[in-house]
Design a protein around this motif. Sequence first.
Motif, mmCIF file in Angstrom:
data_model
loop_
_atom_site.group_PDB
_atom_site.id
_atom_site.type_symbol
_atom_site.label_atom_id
_atom_site.label_comp_id
_atom_site.label_asym_id
_atom_site.label_seq_id
_atom_site.Cartn_x
_atom_site.Cartn_y
_atom_site.Cartn_z
ATOM 1 N N SER A 103 0.784 -1.239 0.000
ATOM 2 C CA SER A 103 0.000 0.000 0.000
ATOM 3 C C SER A 103 0.812 1.284 0.000
ATOM 4 N N PHE A 104 2.097 1.202 0.326
ATOM 5 C CA PHE A 104 2.870 2.444 0.401
ATOM 6 C C PHE A 104 4.024 2.478 -0.592
ATOM 7 N N ALA A 105 4.811 1.425 -0.646
ATOM 8 C CA ALA A 105 5.939 1.387 -1.590
ATOM 9 C C ALA A 105 5.384 1.423 -3.015
ATOM 10 N N PRO A 106 6.042 2.136 -3.925
ATOM 11 C CA PRO A 106 5.515 2.267 -5.278
ATOM 12 C C PRO A 106 5.557 0.976 -6.097
ATOM 13 N N ALA A 107 6.320 -0.008 -5.657
ATOM 14 C CA ALA A 107 6.372 -1.313 -6.325
ATOM 15 C C ALA A 107 6.745 -2.355 -5.268
ATOM 16 N N PRO A 108 6.228 -3.577 -5.383
ATOM 17 C CA PRO A 108 6.424 -4.567 -4.320
ATOM 18 C C PRO A 108 7.862 -5.032 -4.113
ATOM 19 N N GLN A 109 8.704 -4.860 -5.098
ATOM 20 C CA GLN A 109 10.092 -5.310 -4.944
ATOM 21 C C GLN A 109 10.978 -4.253 -4.285
ATOM 22 N N LEU A 110 10.382 -3.156 -3.835
ATOM 23 C CA LEU A 110 11.171 -2.044 -3.327
ATOM 24 C C LEU A 110 11.235 -1.960 -1.802
ATOM 25 N N VAL A 111 11.187 -3.104 -1.118
ATOM 26 C CA VAL A 111 11.287 -3.081 0.339
ATOM 27 C C VAL A 111 12.337 -4.092 0.789
ATOM 28 N N ARG A 112 13.276 -3.602 1.603
ATOM 29 C CA ARG A 112 14.267 -4.466 2.253
ATOM 30 C C ARG A 112 14.068 -4.328 3.754
ATOM 31 N N MET A 119 21.766 -6.892 13.428
ATOM 32 C CA MET A 119 22.812 -5.864 13.536
ATOM 33 C C MET A 119 23.688 -6.097 14.763
ATOM 34 N N ALA A 120 23.078 -6.561 15.849
ATOM 35 C CA ALA A 120 23.854 -6.846 17.065
ATOM 36 C C ALA A 120 24.832 -7.997 16.839
ATOM 37 N N ASN A 121 24.540 -8.822 15.830
ATOM 38 C CA ASN A 121 25.423 -9.929 15.480
ATOM 39 C C ASN A 121 26.329 -9.606 14.298
ATOM 40 N N GLY A 122 26.432 -8.331 13.948
ATOM 41 C CA GLY A 122 27.372 -7.898 12.915
ATOM 42 C C GLY A 122 26.855 -7.916 11.500
ATOM 43 N N ALA A 123 25.603 -8.286 11.289
ATOM 44 C CA ALA A 123 25.044 -8.317 9.935
ATOM 45 C C ALA A 123 24.487 -6.943 9.590
ATOM 46 N N GLU A 124 25.014 -6.330 8.556
ATOM 47 C CA GLU A 124 24.584 -4.987 8.184
ATOM 48 C C GLU A 124 23.829 -4.940 6.861
ATOM 49 N N THR A 125 23.758 -6.048 6.148
ATOM 50 C CA THR A 125 23.096 -6.060 4.845
ATOM 51 C C THR A 125 21.630 -6.433 5.001
ATOM 52 N N PRO A 126 20.714 -5.537 4.614
ATOM 53 C CA PRO A 126 19.291 -5.854 4.702
ATOM 54 C C PRO A 126 18.896 -6.984 3.746
ATOM 55 N N TRP A 127 17.875 -7.713 4.130
ATOM 56 C CA TRP A 127 17.310 -8.777 3.305
ATOM 57 C C TRP A 127 16.166 -8.204 2.474
ATOM 58 N N PRO A 128 15.934 -8.743 1.277
ATOM 59 C CA PRO A 128 14.776 -8.272 0.502
ATOM 60 C C PRO A 128 13.488 -8.859 1.077
ATOM 61 N N LEU A 129 12.460 -8.045 1.145
ATOM 62 C CA LEU A 129 11.145 -8.536 1.524
ATOM 63 C C LEU A 129 10.566 -9.215 0.288
ATOM 64 N N PRO A 130 9.900 -10.353 0.435
ATOM 65 C CA PRO A 130 9.314 -10.991 -0.749
ATOM 66 C C PRO A 130 8.386 -10.035 -1.494
ATOM 67 N N ALA A 131 8.494 -10.012 -2.795
ATOM 68 C CA ALA A 131 7.685 -9.112 -3.614
ATOM 69 C C ALA A 131 6.243 -9.585 -3.727
ATOM 70 N N GLU A 132 5.983 -10.810 -3.341
ATOM 71 C CA GLU A 132 4.612 -11.323 -3.343
ATOM 72 C C GLU A 132 4.445 -12.265 -2.163
ATOM 73 N N GLY A 133 3.222 -12.657 -1.929
ATOM 74 C CA GLY A 133 2.919 -13.533 -0.802
ATOM 75 C C GLY A 133 2.140 -12.780 0.256
ATOM 76 N N ASP A 134 1.441 -13.540 1.084
ATOM 77 C CA ASP A 134 0.607 -12.924 2.104
ATOM 78 C C ASP A 134 1.392 -12.687 3.393
ATOM 79 N N THR A 135 0.710 -12.208 4.400
ATOM 80 C CA THR A 135 1.345 -11.875 5.668
ATOM 81 C C THR A 135 2.020 -13.094 6.292
ATOM 82 N N ALA A 136 1.397 -14.266 6.184
ATOM 83 C CA ALA A 136 1.995 -15.482 6.758
ATOM 84 C C ALA A 136 3.321 -15.811 6.082
ATOM 85 N N GLU A 137 3.401 -15.614 4.785
ATOM 86 C CA GLU A 137 4.654 -15.876 4.069
ATOM 87 C C GLU A 137 5.733 -14.864 4.449
ATOM 88 N N ILE A 138 5.337 -13.617 4.628
ATOM 89 C CA ILE A 138 6.306 -12.610 5.061
ATOM 90 C C ILE A 138 6.753 -12.898 6.486
#
Length: 152
Positions: A103-112, A119-138
């Motif tokens: 509902s907010f991002a202009p395209a579904p593939q644009l969310v990480r 971050m507390a474990n040293g990981a700084e690279t965001p993961w991509p949010l699935p471009a499709e799928g329902d709330t349970a899949e996310i």
Amino acid sequence: MSAERNIRTNFAFYPPEDDGGGAWQATLEALERALRQAFPEPTVEYRNSAIHGMTVLDFEIELAPDVWIEGTAAMPKPDYAYITLTDVTANEAAVFATWLRDSFAPAPQLVRFASSLAMANGAETPWPLPAEGDTAEIEDVLRRHLDSFDTP
């Protein structure tokens, strides 16, 4: 049978860095309007962040009856933004992430996303949010993310 741990952490959502400079092309005012349209009686407040030296939008929204989450958003320029949810479960973050993506991002593939646990474990690279799928899949993706950094 083992029970899933219901870890509470902070989740941050970002547009991709390499989308040609387009990002979400959003403003804090646009996010406020979208939150007001999607969630009943949100609490929103603008403030100057002492940490980042920019205006941010703090919000509290009701995801479901008696389920409230808090977040902060910054969109200092058209090609950069972040929205952070504070002390949420993967389920709560998934409900918000689904709304953000659909509902907010202009395209579904644009969310990480990233988590404070990662971050507390040293990981700084965001993961991509699935471009499709329902709330349970996310939620499943968010839980897998947490599981990869959680050491009970």
